[in-house]
Design an enzyme around this catalytic site. Structure first.
Site, PDB file in Angstrom:
ATOM      1  N   ASP A   1     -26.882  12.770 -32.280  1.00  0.00           N
ATOM      2  CA  ASP A   1     -27.653  13.837 -33.184  1.00  0.00           C
ATOM      3  C   ASP A   1     -26.981  13.948 -34.615  1.00  0.00           C
ATOM      4  O   ASP A   1     -25.953  13.407 -35.263  1.00  0.00           O
ATOM      5  CB  ASP A   1     -27.687  15.272 -32.444  1.00  0.00           C
TER       6      ASP A   1
ATOM      7  N   ASP B   1     -30.891  11.003 -31.905  1.00  0.00           N
ATOM      8  CA  ASP B   1     -32.099  10.820 -32.328  1.00  0.00           C
ATOM      9  C   ASP B   1     -31.791   9.321 -32.560  1.00  0.00           C
ATOM     10  O   ASP B   1     -30.587   9.043 -32.612  1.00  0.00           O
ATOM     11  CB  ASP B   1     -32.072  11.787 -33.795  1.00  0.00           C
TER      12      ASP B   1
ATOM     13  N   ASP C   1     -38.565   1.427 -23.292  1.00  0.00           N
ATOM     14  CA  ASP C   1     -39.445   2.270 -21.610  1.00  0.00           C
ATOM     15  C   ASP C   1     -40.971   2.489 -21.516  1.00  0.00           C
ATOM     16  O   ASP C   1     -41.646   2.990 -21.943  1.00  0.00           O
ATOM     17  CB  ASP C   1     -38.306   3.700 -21.175  1.00  0.00           C
TER      18      ASP C   1
ATOM     19  N   ASP D   1     -41.071   1.520 -15.575  1.00  0.00           N
ATOM     20  CA  ASP D   1     -40.534   2.544 -15.033  1.00  0.00           C
ATOM     21  C   ASP D   1     -41.831   2.836 -13.498  1.00  0.00           C
ATOM     22  O   ASP D   1     -42.515   2.817 -13.078  1.00  0.00           O
ATOM     23  CB  ASP D   1     -40.625   3.717 -15.821  1.00  0.00           C
TER      24      ASP D   1
ATOM     25  N   GLU E   1     -38.398  -1.030 -12.469  1.00  0.00           N
ATOM     26  CA  GLU E   1     -37.756  -0.488 -11.856  1.00  0.00           C
ATOM     27  C   GLU E   1     -38.312  -0.361 -10.538  1.00  0.00           C
ATOM     28  O   GLU E   1     -38.893   0.348 -10.426  1.00  0.00           O
ATOM     29  CB  GLU E   1     -37.712   1.154 -12.387  1.00  0.00           C
TER      30      GLU E   1
ATOM     31  N   HIS F   1     -28.766   6.650 -16.543  1.00  0.00           N
ATOM     32  CA  HIS F   1     -29.643   7.882 -16.917  1.00  0.00           C
ATOM     33  C   HIS F   1     -29.746   8.945 -15.107  1.00  0.00           C
ATOM     34  O   HIS F   1     -30.082   9.666 -15.286  1.00  0.00           O
ATOM     35  CB  HIS F   1     -30.934   8.068 -17.759  1.00  0.00           C
ATOM     36  N   ASP F   2     -30.001   8.799 -14.205  1.00  0.00           N
ATOM     37  CA  ASP F   2     -30.456   8.575 -13.020  1.00  0.00           C
ATOM     38  C   ASP F   2     -29.363   8.239 -11.564  1.00  0.00           C
ATOM     39  O   ASP F   2     -29.351   9.206 -10.924  1.00  0.00           O
ATOM     40  CB  ASP F   2     -31.738   7.639 -12.277  1.00  0.00           C
TER      41      ASP F   2
HETATM   42  O1  TEU Z   1     -37.104   7.337 -11.484  1.00  0.00           O
HETATM   43  C1  TEU Z   1     -38.119   6.885 -10.380  1.00  0.00           C
HETATM   44  C2  TEU Z   1     -37.122   6.525  -9.392  1.00  0.00           C
HETATM   45  O2  TEU Z   1     -38.143   5.869  -8.771  1.00  0.00           O
HETATM   46  C3  TEU Z   1     -36.318   7.231  -8.770  1.00  0.00           C
HETATM   47  O3  TEU Z   1     -36.234   8.052  -9.144  1.00  0.00           O
HETATM   48  C4  TEU Z   1     -35.190   6.572  -7.540  1.00  0.00           C
HETATM   49  O4  TEU Z   1     -36.114   6.544  -7.082  1.00  0.00           O
HETATM   50  C5  TEU Z   1     -34.357   7.117  -7.896  1.00  0.00           C
HETATM   51  O5  TEU Z   1     -33.544   7.292  -8.668  1.00  0.00           O
HETATM   52  C6  TEU Z   1     -33.461   6.818  -6.915  1.00  0.00           C
HETATM   53  O6  TEU Z   1     -31.898   6.990  -6.682  1.00  0.00           O
HETATM   54  C7  TEU Z   1     -37.194   7.014 -13.164  1.00  0.00           C
HETATM   55  C8  TEU Z   1     -37.295   7.402 -14.439  1.00  0.00           C
HETATM   56  O7  TEU Z   1     -35.736   6.166 -14.533  1.00  0.00           O
HETATM   57  C9  TEU Z   1     -36.459   8.330 -13.918  1.00  0.00           C
HETATM   58  O8  TEU Z   1     -35.557   9.164 -14.764  1.00  0.00           O
HETATM   59  C10 TEU Z   1     -37.496   9.531 -14.212  1.00  0.00           C
HETATM   60  O9  TEU Z   1     -37.392  10.667 -13.004  1.00  0.00           O
HETATM   61  C11 TEU Z   1     -38.550   8.802 -13.138  1.00  0.00           C
HETATM   62  O10 TEU Z   1     -38.802   7.658 -12.991  1.00  0.00           O
HETATM   63  C12 TEU Z   1     -40.006   9.481 -13.314  1.00  0.00           C
HETATM   64  O11 TEU Z   1     -40.339   8.639 -14.709  1.00  0.00           O
END
Ligand code: TEU
Length: 580
Positions: free
Chosen positions: A54, A62, A131, A233, A289, A362-363
């Site tokens: 930030d 940012d 993305d 995505d 993805e 990030h997931d």
């Molecule tokens: O994630 C999509 C997605 O398919 C994931 O939920 C995946 O199946 C899961 O992580 C399995 O472990 C993407 C983005 O990376 C996520 O941050 C978003 O929330 C999502 O799309 C919706 O846009």
């Protein structure tokens, strides 16, 4: 592993193979020609801009914060930065709900800041990768506002609209990724719209050619800005199948939407059009993805006849929950399963397409907590780094991974921001788990684990921001931070830098063939990378046991070891080593 097991495991054969790796054809040694593209030889760094740096005191990161750290990334060997979405967004899903595809979220800066980032990156040989989120938009996107206004407007068919069943219930029993039905009622139209993710993320109707053209135009807008590639995505969900009920997979009577909509036949036609109208002919890379695309289908998705350069598949990061998308309690997994998942993906991309190697994003939780239990996280971080940066494919580092950042354990579900953590908590309660158990699952799986602010130094808010941070800083920032690690020769950060340099200096590590060694070992992950008669071997100990090594390892030259006093005959718990 004893001698008999060693031979039984087939490791003896592979060990032999690395004494004679060059191919002899008609008596002549065949040298592999260098034909890798720039993105196959570099390292990609994923930035979650909200949590990176930030520069205004707003508490949210940012774009200028990204620009500020380009030299830090250059020193890490990074040649491309994947930015998670930076577009205007109501932030229902932290930017994956986009309300304008060709603008910058004012919280992150301006278009001029973006152009400056691209230009400053260019000076340092670092490209910016956007993305693209086109399975769905935000419900505040002007396309959706128009679409929902009536059944007859010009965008009436831009989203997935369906009538209720005769009894007034939703069209199907599909459960969204974030819990509850995928169907949301709309008063104006007296119809339901579909959202695979949150209610604020209505799915776009790819069957409509105007929608596809609008999407392609948006992607081309960013190509004109000089971006170096795209991460696409949730792409395996864009084609919808017949709208019929599925067999319930949980007590709520619903079925995960993933099961119903992933990789529906016909999807590749849309994607080939995407390639033709956007990606083709540009010196960029694309990574889709694509959770749930099987290795045998990879040939249709990547490579010369496919649509993307790479896809993120999930086999090696989904071992922790084997009950498909209905994830709840983490399941036990074995090292041999991890090795098999990675080796299968390597085999599937050996002659076609390319592999994006990653352990964090990030997931996902932090890898030192996801792949290990109660261990020295500095050592664990080095184990993962060593695999990541010596594997075949393009390595993707997620921000903070290079300093060994860890999960958080907040004491109430209320403290969690991640929409999916709340969905998981509610789901677990519905399945009959106690609140304490449900919170344990959240601790383990929550996406907030990887989204806490980047730890730059031991000052206020870890140097991330002078304001109130949008998500709390992990308490361990006094010891785990980039400034301290920069000065410490043995730090995780300097380990990453050393590995990046070895990778950049040795073609074997980018171009070389991959071969799994000691396939049956539940302690050691070992593999070789060979090119034109030269071989590198990686050997890391995932276990808490000291493991003896056979002669095939002990007579090789060690070029890097995570232990300062190593013994060539053994690997200590969590020791990482590279041989040449
Ligand atoms: O994630 C999509 C997605 O398919 C994931 O939920 C995946 O199946 C899961 O992580 C399995 O472990 C993407 C983005 O990376 C996520 O941050 C978003 O929330 C999502 O799309 C919706 O846009």
């Amino acid at each position: 592993m004893n001698r008999r097991n060693f031979i039984k495991s087939g490791a003896a054969l592979t060990a032999l193979a690395f004494f004679y790796p060059e191919k002899i054809i008609g008596g002549e040694k065949v040298m592999a020609a260098e034909k890798l593209k720039w993105w196959q030889k570099t390292i990609v760094y994923q930035i979650y801009p909200k949590s990176f740096q930030d520069t205004t005191g707003s508490g949210t990161g940012d774009l200028n914060g990204v620009t500020q750290h380009l030299d830090y990334l250059k020193k890490l060997g990074v040649g491309a930065i994947w930015l998670t979405p930076i577009y205007p967004s109501p932030q229902v899903d932290n930017g994956y709900d986009i309300s304008d595809y060709t603008a910058i979220n004012p919280d992150f800066g301006t278009m001029a800041d973006f152009e400056n980032l691209v230009a400053e990156g260019e000076k340092r040989g670092i490209k910016i990768v956007m993305d693209l989120v086109y399975n769905h938009s935000s419900d505040k996107h002007k396309w959706f506002l128009e679409s929902k206004s009536s059944r007859t407007n010009s965008k009436a068919d831009w989203y997935i609209w369906k009538d209720a069943k005769p009894d007034g219930t939703p069209p199907t029993n599909w459960r969204s990724f974030f819990g509850g039905s995928v169907w949301e009622w709309c008063e104006e139209r007296q119809q339901f719209y579909m959202h695979s993710f949150a209610k604020g993320q209505p799915d776009l109707n790819w069957e409509n050619s105007e929608v596809r053209q609008a999407i392609f135009d948006a992607a081309n807008f960013w190509l004109d800005k000089g971006v170096g590639g795209f991460r696409i995505d949730a792409i395996p969900y864009i084609k919808k199948p017949a709208f019929v009920d599925g067999k319930p997979d949980a007590k709520d009577g619903m079925i995960a939407v993933h099961t119903m909509t992933v990789n529906t036949p016909g999807i590749l036609d849309f994607l080939h059009e995407f390639k033709e109208k956007v990606f083709a002919g540009h010196d960029i890379f694309t990574v889709g993805e694509a959770n749930g695309v099987a290795p045998e289908d990879l040939k249709y998705w990547i490579g010369d006849n496919g649509v993307f350069d790479m896809i993120f598949e999930f086999s090696h990061v989904n071992l922790q929950f084997k009950n498909g998308e209905v994830y709840c309690r983490p399941t036990e997994w074995k090292l041999t399963e991890l090795k098999k998942a990675i080796s299968d993906s390597q085999a599937a991309t050996k002659n076609n397409g390319w592999y994006p190697m990653y352990f964090e994003n990030h997931d996902k939780p932090r890898c030192v907590n996801y792949f290990f239990k109660n261990v020295d996280t500095v050592k664990a971080a080095k184990v993962i780094a060593t695999i990541l940066l010596t594997m075949r494919g393009t390595p993707f580092i997620f921000e903070g991974q290079e300093i060994g950042m860890t999960n958080v354990n907040w004491n109430s579900i209320e403290n969690y921001n991640d929409i999916s953590a709340h969905a998981q908590f509610d789901f677990a309660i519905n399945e009959g788990f106690t609140a304490a158990e449900a919170l344990e699952f959240v601790h383990f799986f929550s996406r907030d684990n990887s989204r806490t602010p980047m730890q730059w130094n031991d000052k206020t808010n870890a140097g991330f921001s002078t304001g109130k941070t949008w998500l709390p800083v992990n308490e361990n920032y006094k010891t785990i931070n980039a400034a301290a690690e920069d000065k410490n020769f043995d730090s995780v950060l300097n380990w990453y830098r050393k590995l990046a340099k070895i990778r950049a200096d040795n073609k074997e590590l980018t171009q070389g063939d991959y071969q799994l060694l000691l396939a049956d070992s539940e302690e050691i992950f070992a593999f070789s990378r060979s090119l034109n008669g030269k071989t590198f071997i990686t050997a890391v100990n995932f276990s808490d046991k000291k493991v003896a090594l056979q002669k095939d390892f002990t007579d090789k030259k060690i070029i890097l070891d995570s232990e300062s006093n190593f013994d060539k005959n053994f690997l200590q718990p969590l020791e990482a080593r590279i041989y040449k």
